[in-house]
Design a protein around this motif. Sequence first.
Motif, PDB file in Angstrom:
ATOM      1  N   LYS A  74       0.836  -1.193   0.000  1.00 42.13           N
ATOM      2  CA  LYS A  74       0.000   0.000   0.000  1.00 42.13           C
ATOM      3  C   LYS A  74       0.874   1.247   0.000  1.00 42.13           C
ATOM      4  N   ASP A  75       0.293   2.372  -0.343  1.00 45.71           N
ATOM      5  CA  ASP A  75       1.037   3.629  -0.365  1.00 45.71           C
ATOM      6  C   ASP A  75       1.639   3.903   1.010  1.00 45.71           C
ATOM      7  N   GLY A  76       2.928   4.180   1.015  1.00 44.74           N
ATOM      8  CA  GLY A  76       3.626   4.487   2.254  1.00 44.74           C
ATOM      9  C   GLY A  76       3.993   3.268   3.071  1.00 44.74           C
ATOM     10  N   GLN A  77       3.646   2.085   2.593  1.00 45.73           N
ATOM     11  CA  GLN A  77       3.953   0.857   3.335  1.00 45.73           C
ATOM     12  C   GLN A  77       5.335   0.370   2.940  1.00 45.73           C
ATOM     13  N   GLU A  78       6.247   0.302   3.908  1.00 39.49           N
ATOM     14  CA  GLU A  78       7.626  -0.098   3.623  1.00 39.49           C
ATOM     15  C   GLU A  78       7.735  -1.587   3.336  1.00 39.49           C
ATOM     16  N   THR A  79       7.046  -2.395   4.111  1.00 40.29           N
ATOM     17  CA  THR A  79       7.069  -3.840   3.943  1.00 40.29           C
ATOM     18  C   THR A  79       5.655  -4.337   3.680  1.00 40.29           C
ATOM     19  N   PRO A  80       5.397  -4.984   2.538  1.00 38.03           N
ATOM     20  CA  PRO A  80       4.044  -5.468   2.261  1.00 38.03           C
ATOM     21  C   PRO A  80       3.625  -6.551   3.247  1.00 38.03           C
ATOM     22  N   ALA A  81       2.341  -6.616   3.507  1.00 40.52           N
ATOM     23  CA  ALA A  81       1.812  -7.624   4.429  1.00 40.52           C
ATOM     24  C   ALA A  81       1.749  -8.977   3.732  1.00 40.52           C
ATOM     25  N   PRO A  82       1.936 -10.063   4.472  1.00 41.40           N
ATOM     26  CA  PRO A  82       1.854 -11.388   3.861  1.00 41.40           C
ATOM     27  C   PRO A  82       0.434 -11.710   3.416  1.00 41.40           C
ATOM     28  N   ASP A  83       0.317 -12.426   2.319  1.00 47.27           N
ATOM     29  CA  ASP A  83      -0.980 -12.897   1.844  1.00 47.27           C
ATOM     30  C   ASP A  83      -1.272 -14.201   2.585  1.00 47.27           C
ATOM     31  N   LEU A  84      -2.155 -14.143   3.554  1.00 50.62           N
ATOM     32  CA  LEU A  84      -2.319 -15.232   4.509  1.00 50.62           C
ATOM     33  C   LEU A  84      -3.121 -16.419   3.983  1.00 50.62           C
ATOM     34  N   LYS A  85      -3.528 -16.383   2.729  1.00 51.64           N
ATOM     35  CA  LYS A  85      -4.168 -17.584   2.194  1.00 51.64           C
ATOM     36  C   LYS A  85      -3.123 -18.599   1.729  1.00 51.64           C
ATOM     37  N   TRP A  86      -1.838 -18.170   1.730  1.00 53.50           N
ATOM     38  CA  TRP A  86      -0.744 -19.050   1.305  1.00 53.50           C
ATOM     39  C   TRP A  86       0.141 -19.419   2.493  1.00 53.50           C
ATOM     40  N   PHE A  87       0.815 -20.558   2.373  1.00 56.81           N
ATOM     41  CA  PHE A  87       1.869 -20.894   3.330  1.00 56.81           C
ATOM     42  C   PHE A  87       2.999 -19.884   3.159  1.00 56.81           C
ATOM     43  N   ASN A 136      -1.466 -16.671  12.586  1.00 53.71           N
ATOM     44  CA  ASN A 136      -1.835 -18.080  12.453  1.00 53.71           C
ATOM     45  C   ASN A 136      -2.864 -18.559  13.464  1.00 53.71           C
ATOM     46  N   SER A 137      -3.264 -17.689  14.359  1.00 50.52           N
ATOM     47  CA  SER A 137      -4.350 -18.031  15.279  1.00 50.52           C
ATOM     48  C   SER A 137      -5.685 -17.784  14.582  1.00 50.52           C
ATOM     49  N   THR A 138      -6.589 -18.734  14.716  1.00 55.56           N
ATOM     50  CA  THR A 138      -7.911 -18.618  14.097  1.00 55.56           C
ATOM     51  C   THR A 138      -8.986 -18.641  15.182  1.00 55.56           C
ATOM     52  N   ALA A 139     -10.226 -18.589  14.739  1.00 52.71           N
ATOM     53  CA  ALA A 139     -11.332 -18.593  15.697  1.00 52.71           C
ATOM     54  C   ALA A 139     -11.397 -19.898  16.494  1.00 52.71           C
ATOM     55  N   THR A 140     -10.882 -20.967  15.893  1.00 52.85           N
ATOM     56  CA  THR A 140     -10.978 -22.279  16.555  1.00 52.85           C
ATOM     57  C   THR A 140      -9.625 -22.849  16.960  1.00 52.85           C
ATOM     58  N   HIS A 141      -8.553 -22.091  16.696  1.00 50.22           N
ATOM     59  CA  HIS A 141      -7.208 -22.622  16.988  1.00 50.22           C
ATOM     60  C   HIS A 141      -6.306 -21.485  17.427  1.00 50.22           C
ATOM     61  N   ARG A 175      -4.734 -21.782   9.684  1.00 51.74           N
ATOM     62  CA  ARG A 175      -4.948 -20.489   9.014  1.00 51.74           C
ATOM     63  C   ARG A 175      -5.171 -20.671   7.515  1.00 51.74           C
ATOM     64  N   VAL A 176      -4.356 -21.500   6.863  1.00 45.98           N
ATOM     65  CA  VAL A 176      -4.510 -21.738   5.428  1.00 45.98           C
ATOM     66  C   VAL A 176      -5.851 -22.389   5.125  1.00 45.98           C
ATOM     67  N   ALA A 177      -6.264 -23.337   5.959  1.00 46.82           N
ATOM     68  CA  ALA A 177      -7.555 -23.994   5.764  1.00 46.82           C
ATOM     69  C   ALA A 177      -8.696 -22.985   5.875  1.00 46.82           C
ATOM     70  N   GLU A 178      -8.650 -22.149   6.890  1.00 45.48           N
ATOM     71  CA  GLU A 178      -9.711 -21.159   7.095  1.00 45.48           C
ATOM     72  C   GLU A 178      -9.768 -20.164   5.948  1.00 45.48           C
ATOM     73  N   ARG A 179      -8.608 -19.667   5.512  1.00 45.35           N
ATOM     74  CA  ARG A 179      -8.568 -18.640   4.465  1.00 45.35           C
ATOM     75  C   ARG A 179      -8.988 -19.173   3.098  1.00 45.35           C
ATOM     76  N   ASN A 180      -8.876 -20.477   2.905  1.00 51.46           N
ATOM     77  CA  ASN A 180      -9.207 -21.053   1.605  1.00 51.46           C
ATOM     78  C   ASN A 180     -10.493 -21.868   1.612  1.00 51.46           C
ATOM     79  N   GLY A 181     -11.204 -21.847   2.735  1.00 55.09           N
ATOM     80  CA  GLY A 181     -12.450 -22.572   2.813  1.00 55.09           C
ATOM     81  C   GLY A 181     -12.274 -24.077   2.725  1.00 55.09           C
ATOM     82  N   LEU A 182     -11.163 -24.586   3.269  1.00 47.19           N
ATOM     83  CA  LEU A 182     -10.872 -26.014   3.251  1.00 47.19           C
ATOM     84  C   LEU A 182     -10.952 -26.561   4.676  1.00 47.19           C
ATOM     85  N   ASP A 183     -11.105 -27.881   4.800  1.00 41.77           N
ATOM     86  CA  ASP A 183     -11.063 -28.467   6.128  1.00 41.77           C
ATOM     87  C   ASP A 183      -9.621 -28.778   6.503  1.00 41.77           C
ATOM     88  N   VAL A 184      -9.351 -28.785   7.788  1.00 38.69           N
ATOM     89  CA  VAL A 184      -7.990 -28.968   8.287  1.00 38.69           C
ATOM     90  C   VAL A 184      -7.367 -30.286   7.838  1.00 38.69           C
TER      91      VAL A 184
END
Length: 224
Positions: A74-87, A136-141, A175-184
């Motif tokens: 993003k504008d003014g962001q020095e380090t981009p945030a990780p895309d948390l749907k990926w490992f 990596n903390s989710t609603a259930t983990h 986290r990857v399962a939750e972000r991608n709509g997959l089961d653990v």
Amino acid sequence: MTHTSVSGTARVLGAGLRALLVLTLVCGVIYPLAVTGVAQALFHDKANGSEIRDGGGQVVGSSLIGQRYDLPAKDGQETPAPDLKWFQPRPSNGLGSNSVNTQYSLILSGATNRSGDNEELIRWVKDAKAAVVKDNSTATHRVRPADVPADAVTSSGSGLDPDISPAYAELQVHRVAERNGLDVPTVDRLVAEHTSGRLLGFLGEPRVNVLELNTALRDLTGNR
């Protein structure tokens, strides 16, 4: 100069020219072609850079070089945030910025060369651990700080390590399962399928290639 000396010089020059042509042919043409042919025949994958292809046959990178999975900065962001749907791979900060290969935030390969008691390194590790727990903390983990392995918060000696430990991969599963709509269990199986054991059963450590794992995840979900 006598006729004899001229003839001798010509013979020497002629012999030198023939040697040059022969050596050029052998060392500059025949030998490289032979080595290339043997490499392609016996080590095709390695000779071509250990390429990784997706399910459609498209080359997505090399299994030897790590890649980052970040959101657009993003504008003014020095380090981009990780895309948390990926490992996520190991950290690669601390070695400079990269304006050429934007898939990895390095301008050179190498370690940060900071001692274990360096205040800046300690701050990096603490900040990285807090981010790993939060991301990596989710609603259930809930991830505990004690669950975070060393490779999740430190870069490798080269800064380009393509692999992570099975422990770090497992930490990211919920986290990857939750972000991608997959089961653990599905994501767990994906990690297990892409975990490599020790070489010959005792050399090195078990490892997970992040690019291979994310490529399989992308093929499974259809995400781009």
